[in-house]
Design a protein around this motif. Sequence first.
Motif, PDB file in Angstrom:
ATOM      1  N   ALA A  10      -9.768  -0.166  -3.279  1.00 59.73           N
ATOM      2  CA  ALA A  10      -8.371   0.130  -3.065  1.00 59.73           C
ATOM      3  C   ALA A  10      -7.631  -0.619  -2.201  1.00 59.73           C
TER       4      ALA A  10
ATOM      5  N   LEU B  51      -7.137   7.262  -6.653  1.00 54.30           N
ATOM      6  CA  LEU B  51      -6.416   6.005  -5.783  1.00 54.30           C
ATOM      7  C   LEU B  51      -7.283   5.585  -4.441  1.00 54.30           C
ATOM      8  N   SER B  52      -8.219   5.929  -4.480  1.00 60.90           N
ATOM      9  CA  SER B  52      -9.376   5.579  -3.391  1.00 60.90           C
ATOM     10  C   SER B  52     -10.678   5.046  -3.840  1.00 60.90           C
TER      11      SER B  52
ATOM     12  N   VAL C 128       0.797  -1.175   0.001  1.00 65.91           N
ATOM     13  CA  VAL C 128       0.023  -0.054  -0.106  1.00 65.91           C
ATOM     14  C   VAL C 128       0.786   1.364   0.036  1.00 65.91           C
ATOM     15  N   GLU C 129       2.060   1.247   0.865  1.00 70.88           N
ATOM     16  CA  GLU C 129       2.773   2.563   0.620  1.00 70.88           C
ATOM     17  C   GLU C 129       3.573   2.614  -0.403  1.00 70.88           C
TER      18      GLU C 129
ATOM     19  N   SER D 194      -5.988  -0.234   0.200  1.00 75.01           N
ATOM     20  CA  SER D 194      -5.932   0.239   1.582  1.00 75.01           C
ATOM     21  C   SER D 194      -7.159  -0.366   2.184  1.00 75.01           C
TER      22      SER D 194
ATOM     23  N   LYS E  45       1.336   4.021  -3.049  1.00 70.09           N
ATOM     24  CA  LYS E  45       1.036   5.445  -2.414  1.00 70.09           C
ATOM     25  C   LYS E  45       1.976   6.314  -2.937  1.00 70.09           C
TER      26      LYS E  45
ATOM     27  N   GLN F 222       2.037   7.119  -6.697  1.00 70.38           N
ATOM     28  CA  GLN F 222       0.762   7.607  -7.009  1.00 70.38           C
ATOM     29  C   GLN F 222       0.285   6.674  -8.160  1.00 70.38           C
TER      30      GLN F 222
ATOM     31  N   TYR G  20      -4.191   0.967  -7.179  1.00 75.09           N
ATOM     32  CA  TYR G  20      -3.877  -0.256  -6.751  1.00 75.09           C
ATOM     33  C   TYR G  20      -4.978  -0.906  -6.126  1.00 75.09           C
TER      34      TYR G  20
END
Length: 353
Positions: free
Chosen positions: A333, A328-329, A114-115, A335, A118, A121, A124
């Motif tokens: 996602a 990205l959200s 996840v990191e 996350s 991020k 950019q 995922y």
Amino acid sequence: MQTSSAKIKLGFIGAGFIGQVAHIENYAQLDDCELHGIADLRPELLAQVASKFGFNKTYADHRALLEDDDIDAVIVVTARAHTVEVVKDCLLAGKHVFSEKPMAGNSKDASALVELAKARQLVYCVGYMKRFDAGVVKAKAVFAQLIDNQELGELLQVNAHCYMGDSYCKAGGYIHTQQARPQMPDEADFAPSWLTNAHRPLFARYVNVHSHLLNLLRYFLNCDMEVEYFNFLSAKAHVCVLRTDRQLVTLHTGEVDQKDWQEQCTFVFEHGQLQITLPPALLRNVPAQVELQRNGDITEKTQYQVPWSWAFKEQAQAFLEALKQQNLSSPIAASEALSDIQLAEAIWQKISN
């Protein structure tokens, strides 16, 4: 990344059963993407699948695919034990990624992915397609309205269960060859290190099968849940009690010898309940059933009719939309998938404590 008016060029890593039936076939029916390339370690299977679906290019492994600068995004459907390393390579290569669940065997590895996404950019997403089931979408809207207008009073409790049966529903039309799958490590090797050797394979199975239900509960309740209780008397039957600030959530999960797939969420209010009955994953074009019960002098039940549709295909379209919008959200996602693994670990920590 392609402009919104151009077709998105997709690469696929994994040409096996789920890759074909649940993913490649659905993307092949969508107008705004192109099946550009596919990689698999089995040459015979690779050639046949590429020919059937009209892929432009084939690659002997995922690293060769990632060297293709024309590919915008990659769909990863590999053996679960290899998902982390393959997704990491995709992200390092600057590719947007969709991978099947679970995204990792433990939250440490999942968090690192996840990191990385991020930091780069990159979009995922992880395959919790039930969030796009037409019945679930309808139920979510009804649930939000019930919470907002208090028509049925306070939400008191949530009861959920999944007793898995045959989710494949005799799915046909896929290619299989005599080539054996490559040797792969045991997915239990990637379970959290604090689990005992006996519990590691049980955790791996639990996350693979039942993280769908954890994901769905979090989607509706949209809040943190603390684990009150978890136990099992066999490897195939578990009971869990979770707690929000104002509700208890009971979760019964198991694996039984049956063809039928039994998966249901019931939201119990003071004056009624909302019930979602989920279909087997590969039962095409059959969405979840949604029933609202209003209690009073006369009990009224409303069954909502939603369009015939398949969650996997809706998910494919949603991933393409996320790519176009650089969202990205997304509801799927990575996350979100990380939170599912973290919750699963909190559940199993009740056994290890």
